[in-house]
Write a protein that holds these residues in place. Structure first.
Motif, PDB file in Angstrom:
ATOM      1  N   ILE A 101      16.631 -11.512  16.358  1.00 27.76           N
ATOM      2  CA  ILE A 101      17.083 -10.219  15.928  1.00 27.76           C
ATOM      3  C   ILE A 101      17.036  -8.993  16.903  1.00 27.76           C
ATOM      4  O   ILE A 101      18.067  -8.111  17.133  1.00 27.76           O
ATOM      5  N   TYR A 136       9.176  -3.511  16.025  1.00 32.48           N
ATOM      6  CA  TYR A 136      10.491  -3.328  16.853  1.00 32.48           C
ATOM      7  C   TYR A 136      11.177  -1.979  16.366  1.00 32.48           C
ATOM      8  O   TYR A 136      11.675  -1.347  17.321  1.00 32.48           O
ATOM      9  N   GLN A 137      11.303  -1.423  14.965  1.00 30.17           N
ATOM     10  CA  GLN A 137      11.934  -0.358  14.665  1.00 30.17           C
ATOM     11  C   GLN A 137      11.032   0.885  15.250  1.00 30.17           C
ATOM     12  O   GLN A 137      11.619   1.976  15.954  1.00 30.17           O
ATOM     13  N   LYS A 184      11.992   1.115  19.024  1.00 32.47           N
ATOM     14  CA  LYS A 184      13.416   1.550  18.935  1.00 32.47           C
ATOM     15  C   LYS A 184      13.296   3.399  19.010  1.00 32.47           C
ATOM     16  O   LYS A 184      14.377   3.649  19.402  1.00 32.47           O
ATOM     17  N   GLY A 197       0.915  -1.195  -0.052  1.00 30.75           N
ATOM     18  CA  GLY A 197      -0.040  -0.053  -0.100  1.00 30.75           C
ATOM     19  C   GLY A 197       0.672   1.300  -0.070  1.00 30.75           C
ATOM     20  O   GLY A 197       0.335   2.472  -0.256  1.00 30.75           O
ATOM     21  N   GLY A 198       2.044   1.147   0.346  1.00 27.33           N
ATOM     22  CA  GLY A 198       2.859   2.451   0.433  1.00 27.33           C
ATOM     23  C   GLY A 198       2.222   3.317   1.679  1.00 27.33           C
ATOM     24  O   GLY A 198       1.979   2.488   2.373  1.00 27.33           O
ATOM     25  N   PRO A 199       2.085   4.552   1.313  1.00 27.68           N
ATOM     26  CA  PRO A 199       1.534   5.457   2.575  1.00 27.68           C
ATOM     27  C   PRO A 199       0.275   5.045   2.765  1.00 27.68           C
ATOM     28  O   PRO A 199      -0.233   5.392   3.856  1.00 27.68           O
ATOM     29  N   GLU A 242      11.416  -1.509   4.307  1.00 29.69           N
ATOM     30  CA  GLU A 242      12.803  -2.351   4.357  1.00 29.69           C
ATOM     31  C   GLU A 242      12.742  -3.012   5.563  1.00 29.69           C
ATOM     32  O   GLU A 242      13.649  -4.059   5.596  1.00 29.69           O
ATOM     33  N   PHE A 243      12.241  -2.593   6.747  1.00 32.43           N
ATOM     34  CA  PHE A 243      12.489  -3.241   7.944  1.00 32.43           C
ATOM     35  C   PHE A 243      11.923  -4.560   8.135  1.00 32.43           C
ATOM     36  O   PHE A 243      10.752  -4.690   7.724  1.00 32.43           O
ATOM     37  N   THR A 251       5.055   7.603  11.349  1.00 39.91           N
ATOM     38  CA  THR A 251       6.341   7.656  12.161  1.00 39.91           C
ATOM     39  C   THR A 251       7.548   7.178  10.908  1.00 39.91           C
ATOM     40  O   THR A 251       8.652   8.240  10.566  1.00 39.91           O
ATOM     41  N   ILE A 252       7.423   6.287  10.382  1.00 41.64           N
ATOM     42  CA  ILE A 252       8.508   5.745   9.434  1.00 41.64           C
ATOM     43  C   ILE A 252       7.853   5.985   7.781  1.00 41.64           C
ATOM     44  O   ILE A 252       6.934   5.715   7.642  1.00 41.64           O
ATOM     45  N   HIS A 253       9.121   6.640   7.302  1.00 38.15           N
ATOM     46  CA  HIS A 253       8.572   6.599   5.942  1.00 38.15           C
ATOM     47  C   HIS A 253       8.299   5.603   5.227  1.00 38.15           C
ATOM     48  O   HIS A 253       8.966   4.365   5.612  1.00 38.15           O
ATOM     49  N   TYR A 254       7.219   5.402   4.295  1.00 36.99           N
ATOM     50  CA  TYR A 254       6.871   4.048   3.679  1.00 36.99           C
ATOM     51  C   TYR A 254       7.913   3.348   2.998  1.00 36.99           C
ATOM     52  O   TYR A 254       8.083   2.106   3.044  1.00 36.99           O
ATOM     53  N   GLN A 255       8.900   4.149   2.615  1.00 42.26           N
ATOM     54  CA  GLN A 255       9.989   3.378   1.808  1.00 42.26           C
ATOM     55  C   GLN A 255      10.739   2.690   2.860  1.00 42.26           C
ATOM     56  O   GLN A 255      11.202   1.388   2.471  1.00 42.26           O
ATOM     57  N   SER A 256      11.269   3.307   3.938  1.00 38.67           N
ATOM     58  CA  SER A 256      11.907   2.542   4.916  1.00 38.67           C
ATOM     59  C   SER A 256      11.256   1.766   5.511  1.00 38.67           C
ATOM     60  O   SER A 256      11.832   0.487   5.998  1.00 38.67           O
TER      61      SER A 256
END
Lengths: 365, 429, 622
Positions: A111, A252-253, A256, A36-38, A246-247, A238-243
């Motif tokens: 992890i 957890y991210q 963090k 979905g992306g954003p 990736e996670f 909070t986290i850009h959809y691109q990153s």
């Protein structure tokens, strides 16, 4: 036949809800971000609609055969051969979910918290928890989940509140993400597969019969998808959809990133407690589901003797995928579509057969 | 006696778990060396020169150490609160193992609070430098990223926060301090990483430097606009003598992952105002009624700026920004009574114009000089697109230099400090 | 020589017949040997003992009865002197069979005893005397006094009284004898039956008098402090209640101190305890049922409940379990607890033992059942939940704000008491990132000088604390209180200075100790003490994951518990209507219903509006 114990609607709702959100602690939100992306969060309402429909279908079926679980109903409707095949599908679904969850939670633990512990130890620990839970029975599991849900929910709420300073509404745009078809079609199908309606169908007698099923199911699904929605919205903001895509473990991210002053930061380890408890609950539930459905299929008087062999099978299956990405891929590529079969397809077939027979009978008479 | 047997069995398993558990990744605190900050420079032979500063817990904990050396100064023979080492390596994380050949403890990034990257490296691009880090479990997403104007090694070496016992406190406080002056915009590791991945915004990283010997070129930059000198400095140029030679002011501007320029402290303030992250800061504006004198103001951002964007069919973007400020008078050199209704309006006008001019100038620089959207207008432009493919196709960052940006500043003096009226003083006539 | 032989015998191997599962018949040789060896010693022994006994008993008898009448003293003398040789013989017999004391060889004495016990009272005084002699092992048994006298009726009636010295109230007895010997003066009917009725109805001043023909009942009565009266020519025995033994007076609670609320505690006397409860619940519905437990020695167990409130099934279940306990002797309510609890293998206690009558009363008012054991100052209340075990009863006496605050504080201390050291270990060993840098460096810096691994450090301090706890209990009186403080302070301080533990750990362990002291129920505090070590092990091996394994299993196990059919974690375990008094203690006028998990016969405690004056006030004002 099987002594299952029983629990009230409050426990049933929590049990099913926790079982549904367990997946969001795993790499699953990542795949939603990919879809979905954003607009990853927008995949959830669509999924919820499908799930509610599924719950409704299941409740209709269960109400036609009061006092029976879905396993027996399937067998009755489809006859011994086809019914057994379908029930084996259900059983293997539970087993697959349990094994993959065990693996993924174990990998997640490695992890996040215990990078130097061998995977077998963590898997064994998870399975020990699952076995203990399944052995003590669904009643104890339901109560345990009812007891721990305050802490689980409290932890999630705390996390979301702590993320408010870092949230940015702008990240939700473009609103439709990768396009309506992708988000509402693919995404909804994906999120619809998160739940285990079939588990509710297997547990229905312990939950107090088919009469309550609809309200319990609806409440559980609303709760689970509500939590998941809040989580996904916060994640995307909070986290850009691109990153995000990736996670490995977006949750957890997120944990963090908590930064509330100099003292209170990097508290993700606290969330390790929350989500390993959720993971253990989920594993215990699926193990229980697998065992009980097999027991009912074989018409045995007690499920406990089957626990140990099935736990062992689960352990072995969980160690089969060669690596973490493979297990995640298996989950995504194989289990998500497969989940639709016992959760939606089989109930629909049951309903169709029941309906046809009814017509046949009416025509005959 | 089955009970006894079960008890003994469980005790035995517990003991086995206990003894075997030692090697399951548990680490005593005295087996780990905590890296507090990492510096990255371009190496001579290898790709990087990695500099680490390791905490010396004995000294930090104090506990009646009595080991001669006190506090942060790594002077006379004994260890200070941190140990600094460098090694040349082709990659960052593996270099930790190289350090381990000389440090007897396992190096850990768990408490690394700052990543300091030299300007030289930053100009080549940070992508291949940050990527391996974000994957590493020990990384703190909330660590600071800093660009050092000189070499990062020198910065770590010479940076001696005099007031802090714990070397990391400096970086933690840095994060908060920007709220009180806005002379640099703090960037956390994960922020920068997000910006790097985004199609809507470019990143900035605060600039640090070690003050070089003499007073240098101080004041040159500020020369043109009549005196309000505060903050046109870049790091290393602020003419402070004594104390810690390390300075942090200004930000490095990035396009993609490459550093393309530097903005000074004053410009960072405008940047923060445009982003809505400016909290407060002391400024001076030229006195609108008495030429050559200054009015000191404490400027606060009243609320988030309003950003309206429009896209016409050809893809031209127009952006209107309204900034709302609430200055508070802290000093009037000329003694003119700015507390009165009409004078106040005059002063407000002057403040607005001054800041408006600054913002426009900053935007001009980003459009023409850096060609990078560090304010993040793209986030707002994104509202015009329904789906991601359309937005990505639009390639905002390429459109940004051509966008038309209008900044309007609204300022309202709400308070005038402890004085409500300025009486003329008798001296001087 | 002799000693050496004995020593050799002690250290040489002997088959342990008790545990090896079979019983060897004693050979003749064995018997002889044993007899020869023991005889000399035993004879001397018994002579000495019986001599002492004679003097003692004689003196006692003199003191007791001398005042009343001369004859009694003589009789006592008689009785004792008659017993001398028999006593010696008895001693001999016993010591001879010492080696085989576990062997199930029924002696002829026991079967006679059985026969006498089950028998009926005879009309002849002498026969009865003989039976009593057998039953109590007279004259060897010096506690039992047989007092012969005549009732002052017109043809005087010979009779004797039997009682146990020390269990009876002398004042009451004096009155009794006075009435019978001095003031009787009526015509005695010839028939025995009528005689008994006459004595019972018009001669005897005791407040509880019963008539029985069974020796069993006679024994129970006399053993419990009664005085039995045997009349010549009458096959019945009169039992008069003359209890009056030494006992502790009602004192302040020792282990459950409170500031507000009643300050009485139970004592060791069953009847005092029941009266303490009845004093608080003055209701005709309050029922005390007496059961006896113990095959060899009977202990009275009282079951108290409100007849119109307690669930009859619950009462029946409690009685069923108590009656089903087969032991030879019930020492304390703690022993009974272990016999009747649902989950003997669980760490958590599933009954509530309290020494506060007010708490028992409030629990009975909830429809629960109290179990009192004779000789135990702790009363069991069933069913019991964990939340209840974290209450003190005091929260109700205070205003609700304070009560609620204290409850939450206690909930925190409950968690801290078993989790804290484990959490510390997992933080220090696994999750360094979670600690703020400065704190971590402080911990690390302090640990630099400590030569032990953290786990050793923690275990050392924990065990030191446990030693202090246990020693503080055992150290005699005055030193007890000081040793806690001194021990903790000096030990901690010295351990830090000696670089054996780090100072942070001392704080941590003492906070944990404090937290576990804040748990009001001692058994539950014990539970957490043991759980603590499990969490230490888990935290040290798997960090937070280990902790969560522990939590998961603990929650599962605990939520699986039941106390007399009621889930142990009830208002949350299975979700039921929580009521106003679980953790948050709502204002008192919201306490409208009893906890529904006990299924009381009447669930409402108070009407919807308990402060009716509020309404009236408003009405009048209008």
């Amino acid at each position: 036949m099987i002594r299952e114990g029983s629990f009230g609607p409050a426990e049933a709702v929590i049990l099913l809800a926790i079982s549904n959100i367990a997946r969001f602690f795993l790499p699953y939100p990542r795949s939603l971000a990919e879809i979905g992306g954003p607009a990853a969060w927008l995949t959830l309402p669509g999924g919820l609609l499908i799930v509610l429909a599924g719950v409704y279908v299941m409740s209709v079926i269960l109400n036609k055969y009061p006092g029976k679980t879905i396993i027996e109903i399937i067998e009755e409707v489809f006859g011994p051969v086809l019914g057994t095949v379908f029930n084996l599908v259900t059983f293997s679904f539970f087993l697959a979910v349990g094994a993959l969850f065990t693996r993924e939670f174990a990998e997640a633990m490695i992890i996040t918290a215990l990078p130097e512990t061998p995977i077998s130890v963590i898997t064994v620990a998870f399975l020990a928890m699952g076995l203990a839970g399944a052995y003590l029975g669904i009643e104890a599991l339901a109560r345990a989940s009812r007891l721990s849900y305050l802490y689980v929910l409290g932890g999630i709420v705390l996390l979301l509140l702590a993320m408010i300073p870092q949230c940015n509404l702008d990240n939700l745009f473009p609103l439709l993400g990768r396009g309506p078809l992708q988000v509402l079609g693919n995404g909804s199908l994906s999120t619809a597969g998160v739940t285990e309606i079939i588990l509710a169908g297997v547990l229905v007698q312990a939950m107090g019969g088919a009469g309550n099923f609809l309200s319990i199911g609806f409440r559980a699904m609303l709760l689970a998808y509500g939590i998941a929605l809040a989580l996904m919205v916060t994640l995307v903001m909070t986290i850009h959809y691109q990153s995000l895509a990736e996670f490995t473990l977006p949750f957890y991210q997120l944990a963090k990133l908590i930064y509330l002053g100099r003292f209170f930061q990097r508290v993700e380890a606290v969330f390790v407690i929350i989500w390993s408890v959720v993971g253990a609950l989920k594993i215990a539930l699926t193990l229980y589901g697998a065992t009980v459905s097999l027991t009912r299929l074989l018409k045995l008087p007690d499920y406990r003797p089957l626990l140990w062999p099935l736990g062992l099978v689960m352990f072995i299956v969980s160690l089969l995928p060669p690596d973490m990405p493979a297990s995640v891929r298996l989950d995504l590529v194989f289990l998500r579509p497969f989940a639709l079969v016992p959760n939606y397809l089989i109930p629909l077939l049951v309903l169709a057969v029941y309906w046809l027979r009814g017509r046949g009978r009416r025509a005959g008479s | 006696m089955p009970v006894v047997r079960i008890l003994i069995l469980s005790l035995l398993t517990l003991m086995v778990v206990f003894t075997a558990g030692g090697c399951w990744g548990s680490r005593e605190t005295d087996e780990v060396a905590y890296i507090l900050s990492i510096g990255l420079d371009r190496g001579e032979k290898e790709r990087f020169l990695v500099t680490i500063s390791i905490a010396n817990p004995q000294n930090i904990a104090g506990a009646g150490a009595g080991g001669g050396s006190s506090g942060g100064s790594a002077g006379e023979g004994g260890l200070g609160s941190s140990v600094i080492m460098s090694v040349e390596s082709s990659a960052i994380i593996p270099s930790l193992n190289l350090f381990d050949t000389s440090v007897d403890r396992k190096l850990s990034l768990l408490h690394t609070k700052a990543y300091i990257i030299s300007e030289e490296l930053a100009r080549e691009g940070l992508h291949d430098l940050l990527l391996p880090l974000i994957r590493y479990r020990e990384l703190r997403g909330t660590a600071l990223v800093l660009i050092s104007k000189g070499s990062a090694r020198e910065f770590i070496d010479k940076n001696k926060p005099l007031l802090e016992l714990s070397p990391t406190k400096q970086f933690e406080l840095m994060r908060q301090l920007t709220g009180t002056h806005g002379l640099y915009a703090v960037t956390l590791f994960h922020n920068f990483y997000n910006d790097l991945k985004s199609f809507a915004v470019d990143g900035t990283i605060p600039l640090v430097a070690i003050r070089q010997g003499g007073q240098g070129s101080a004041g040159q930059v500020a020369g043109d606009s009549g005196g309000h000198v505060l903050g046109y400095y870049e790091a290393g140029e602020v003419p402070i003598t004594g104390g810690n030679p390390a300075q942090i002011i200004g930000n490095a501007v990035f396009r993609g992952d490459r550093m393309v320029g530097v903005i000074g402290g004053e410009e960072v303030r405008y940047l923060l105002m445009l982003q809505g992250k400016f909290r407060e800061g002391k400024m001076t504006v030229a006195d609108p009624l008495a030429a050559g004198t200054m009015v000191g103001l404490l400027v606060k951002q009243a609320r988030n700026p309003k950003i309206r964007t429009e896209i016409d069919p050809e893809g031209n973007v127009a952006i209107d920004v309204d900034i709302y400020l609430e200055p508070e008078i802290i000093g009037i050199m000329s003694g003119i009574n700015y507390e009165t209704e009409e004078n106040k309006a005059l002063l407000e006008e002057a403040v607005s114009l001054e800041i408006q001019r600054g913002c426009q100038e900053l935007i001009r620089r980003t459009q023409e000089e850096f060609r990078s959207d560090i304010v993040g207008f793209g986030r707002k432009v994104r509202y015009h697109f329904w789906t991601l493919p359309a937005w990505e196709e639009f390639r905002w960052l390429e459109h940004y230099p051509e966008a038309e940006v209008n900044v309007t500043v609204h300022s309202k003096i709400r308070r005038t400090g402890l004085q409500l009226k300025t009486m003329p003083h008798k001296g001087g006539g | 020589m002799f000693n050496l032989k004995q020593l050799l015998q002690i250290i040489s191997y002997q088959e342990n017949l008790d545990t090896e599962g079979f019983i060897l018949k004693e050979t003749k040789d064995d018997q002889q040997k044993a007899g020869k060896k023991d005889q000399g010693q035993a004879a001397a022994d018994s002579k000495q003992r019986s001599g002492a006994g004679q003097q003692q008993a004689g003196a006692d008898a003199q003191k007791d009865d001398g005042k009343v009448e001369q004859q009694a003293g003589k009789d006592g003398q008689n009785q004792v002197s008659g017993g001398e040789d028999e006593g010696a013989a008895d001693q001999n017999k016993r010591s001879r069979s010492r080696r085989s004391f576990r062997k199930p060889v029924p002696s002829s004495g026991t079967s006679a005893h059985r026969a006498a016990e089950d028998g009926e009272v005879s009309a002849s005084l002498e026969e009865n005397r003989e039976s009593i002699r057998q039953l109590y092992g007279l004259p060897g048994n010096k506690d039992v006094i047989i007092r012969d006298f005549t009732i002052n009726t017109v043809p005087p009636v010979r009779c004797f009284a039997v009682f146990i010295d020390g269990l009876t109230d002398k004042v009451v007895q004096d009155l009794l004898f006075q009435a019978l010997m001095a003031f009787a003066g009526q015509a005695a009917p010839a028939s025995g039956e009528k005689l008994v009725d006459l004595v019972k109805d018009s001669l005897m001043p005791g407040n509880q008098v019963s008539v029985t023909a069974s020796f069993r009942e006679f024994l129970d009565g006399v053993n419990y402090g009664g005085t039995a009266l045997f009349l010549e020519g009458c096959g019945k025995v009169l039992l008069v209640e003359t209890k009056g033994w030494e006992h502790r007076t009602v004192d302040r609670p020792q282990s459950e101190q409170t500031i507000n609320g009643p300050q009485e505690a139970f004592t060791e006397t069953l009847r005092t305890n029941t009266s303490l409860i009845r004093k608080l619940l003055k209701s005709e519905q309050l029922t005390t049922e007496l059961l006896t437990v113990g095959c060899r020695v009977r202990t009275y167990v009282a079951v108290m409940y409100l007849r119109d409130l307690a669930n009859p099934d619950l009462v029946a279940e409690v009685k069923r379990r108590i009656e089903g306990v087969k032991v030879d002797y019930l020492a304390d309510s703690g022993v009974l607890e272990q016999f009747i609890e649902d989950h003997p293998y669980s760490l958590n206690p599933t009954t509530l033992a309290t020494e506060r009558p007010d708490r028992v009363a409030s629990k009975i008012m909830e429809g629960k059942v109290a179990i009192l054991v004779d000789g135990s100052p702790f009363v069991l209340v069933v069913p019991s939940t964990m939340y209840e075990q974290l209450h003190t009863g005091e929260e109700i006496y205070r205003r609700w704000q304070f009560g609620t605050y204290v409850r939450y504080l206690r909930a925190l201390s409950f968690l801290a008491s078993f989790l804290l050291p484990g959490l510390y270990l997992s933080l220090v060993l696994f999750h360094h990132e979670m600690l703020p840098t400065e704190l971590l460096l402080a911990i690390a810096g302090n640990r630099e000088r400590v030569p032990f691994p953290s786990i050793m450090e923690v275990l050392m301090m924990e065990f030191a604390l446990e030693f202090i706890r246990e020693a503080g209990l055992r150290v005699p009186g005055v030193m007890g209180t000081t040793i806690g403080i001194v021990g903790a302070l000096i030990l901690g301080q010295a351990a830090v200075q000696a670089n054996i533990v780090s100072p942070i750990l001392v704080i941590l362990v003492s906070v944990t100790g404090l937290a576990s002291f804040a748990i009001p129920y001692y058994s539950l505090a014990f539970t957490t003490r043991i759980y603590r070590f499990i969490y230490i092990a888990l935290g040290a091996t798997l960090g937070f994951f280990g902790i969560s394994i522990g939590l998961f299993i603990q929650v599962l196990l605990t939520s699986n518990l039941k106390s007399f059919g009621v889930p142990y974690l009830v208002p949350t375990g299975p979700r039921t209507s929580a009521g106003a008094d679980v953790v948050t203690r709502l204002p008192i006028f919201f306490h409208e219903s009893r906890p529904d998990y006990v299924n009381p016969q009447d669930a409402t405690r108070a009407p919807k509006v308990s402060r009716t004056w509020l309404k009236r006030d408003r009405g009048e004002r209008r």
